[in-house]
Design a protein around this motif. Structure first.
Motif, PDB file in Angstrom:
ATOM      1  N   ILE A  10       0.999  -1.197  -0.129  1.00 20.39           N
ATOM      2  CA  ILE A  10      -0.072   0.131   0.047  1.00 20.39           C
ATOM      3  C   ILE A  10       0.917   1.225  -0.136  1.00 20.39           C
ATOM      4  O   ILE A  10       1.711   1.426   0.950  1.00 20.39           O
ATOM      5  N   LEU A  12       1.074   5.546  -0.224  1.00 18.21           N
ATOM      6  CA  LEU A  12       0.470   6.816  -0.476  1.00 18.21           C
ATOM      7  C   LEU A  12       1.119   7.566  -1.281  1.00 18.21           C
ATOM      8  O   LEU A  12       2.409   7.686  -1.359  1.00 18.21           O
ATOM      9  N   TRP A  54      -4.102   6.373  -2.024  1.00 20.93           N
ATOM     10  CA  TRP A  54      -3.757   5.040  -1.573  1.00 20.93           C
ATOM     11  C   TRP A  54      -3.802   4.222  -2.981  1.00 20.93           C
ATOM     12  O   TRP A  54      -4.836   3.776  -3.240  1.00 20.93           O
ATOM     13  N   MET A 104      -6.737  -0.157   3.385  1.00 18.44           N
ATOM     14  CA  MET A 104      -6.615   1.288   2.991  1.00 18.44           C
ATOM     15  C   MET A 104      -7.355   2.248   4.019  1.00 18.44           C
ATOM     16  O   MET A 104      -6.882   3.233   4.168  1.00 18.44           O
ATOM     17  N   ASP A 106      -7.715   1.875   7.156  1.00 16.50           N
ATOM     18  CA  ASP A 106      -6.853   1.964   8.265  1.00 16.50           C
ATOM     19  C   ASP A 106      -5.772   3.076   7.892  1.00 16.50           C
ATOM     20  O   ASP A 106      -5.665   3.874   8.767  1.00 16.50           O
ATOM     21  N   LYS A 107      -5.317   3.220   6.679  1.00 14.00           N
ATOM     22  CA  LYS A 107      -4.419   4.106   6.363  1.00 14.00           C
ATOM     23  C   LYS A 107      -4.936   5.474   6.306  1.00 14.00           C
ATOM     24  O   LYS A 107      -4.502   6.513   6.804  1.00 14.00           O
ATOM     25  N   ALA A 110      -5.456   6.779   9.813  1.00 13.93           N
ATOM     26  CA  ALA A 110      -4.402   7.243  10.674  1.00 13.93           C
ATOM     27  C   ALA A 110      -3.728   8.481   9.895  1.00 13.93           C
ATOM     28  O   ALA A 110      -3.401   9.347  10.918  1.00 13.93           O
TER      29      ALA A 110
END
Length: 148
Positions: A10, A12, A54, A104, A106-107, A110
């Motif tokens: 994954i 960014l 992402w 994704m 979760d990212k 965050a």
């Protein structure tokens, strides 16, 4: 095909850094996942470019999933608030049911927390995103058009 999450990367990507090669892959994935949206034949966003994306890669080269994040400010009676707008969440049909949407999200969560953004909006099927903490609201939504 491997089902191990470690087989996926994954990444960014600020939208301003999307390369020509990644742009082609995004268009292909978006067309497969959203065949009813003809705009994806020529651009990688529905209404406006997001700040972040992402991208999930299989074998570090094949784009198999994606989500976009807009960072917006809304005005309310009690003041201005930063919000996240989650868009174009999609997974190639051959790679679904492997937890990629959850990974994704979760990212996204965050990053929103690190930016001190308290809440976000996502338009999609509630049952898919419920496990990531999203829930359906019935409020009337009006889209702001900065051109008019």
């Amino acid at each position: 095909m491997n089902d191990n999450k470690s087989d996926f990367v994954i990444q960014l990507v600020p939208d301003k850094n999307v390369s020509a090669a990644l742009d082609r892959q995004l268009l292909e994935l978006l067309i497969i996942c959203f065949p009813h949206e003809s705009v994806f034949a020529t651009q990688r966003f529905l209404y406006e470019k997001p700040k972040y994306r992402w991208c999930v890669f299989s074998n570090q080269t094949q784009l198999v999933a994606h989500t976009a994040l807009h960072i917006k400010t809304i005005k309310t009676e009690s003041g201005k608030y930063g919000i996240g707008g989650i868009a174009e969440v999609c997974v190639h049909p051959e790679f679904r049911r492997k937890g990629l949407v959850r990974a994704m999200m979760d990212k996204v969560d965050a990053l929103l927390i690190s930016e001190k953004i308290s809440f976000s909006m996502l338009f999609g099927e509630g049952k898919i995103y419920r496990s990531s903490g999203y829930f359906e609201v019935k409020n009337k939504i009006r889209r702001y058009d900065p051109k008019t």
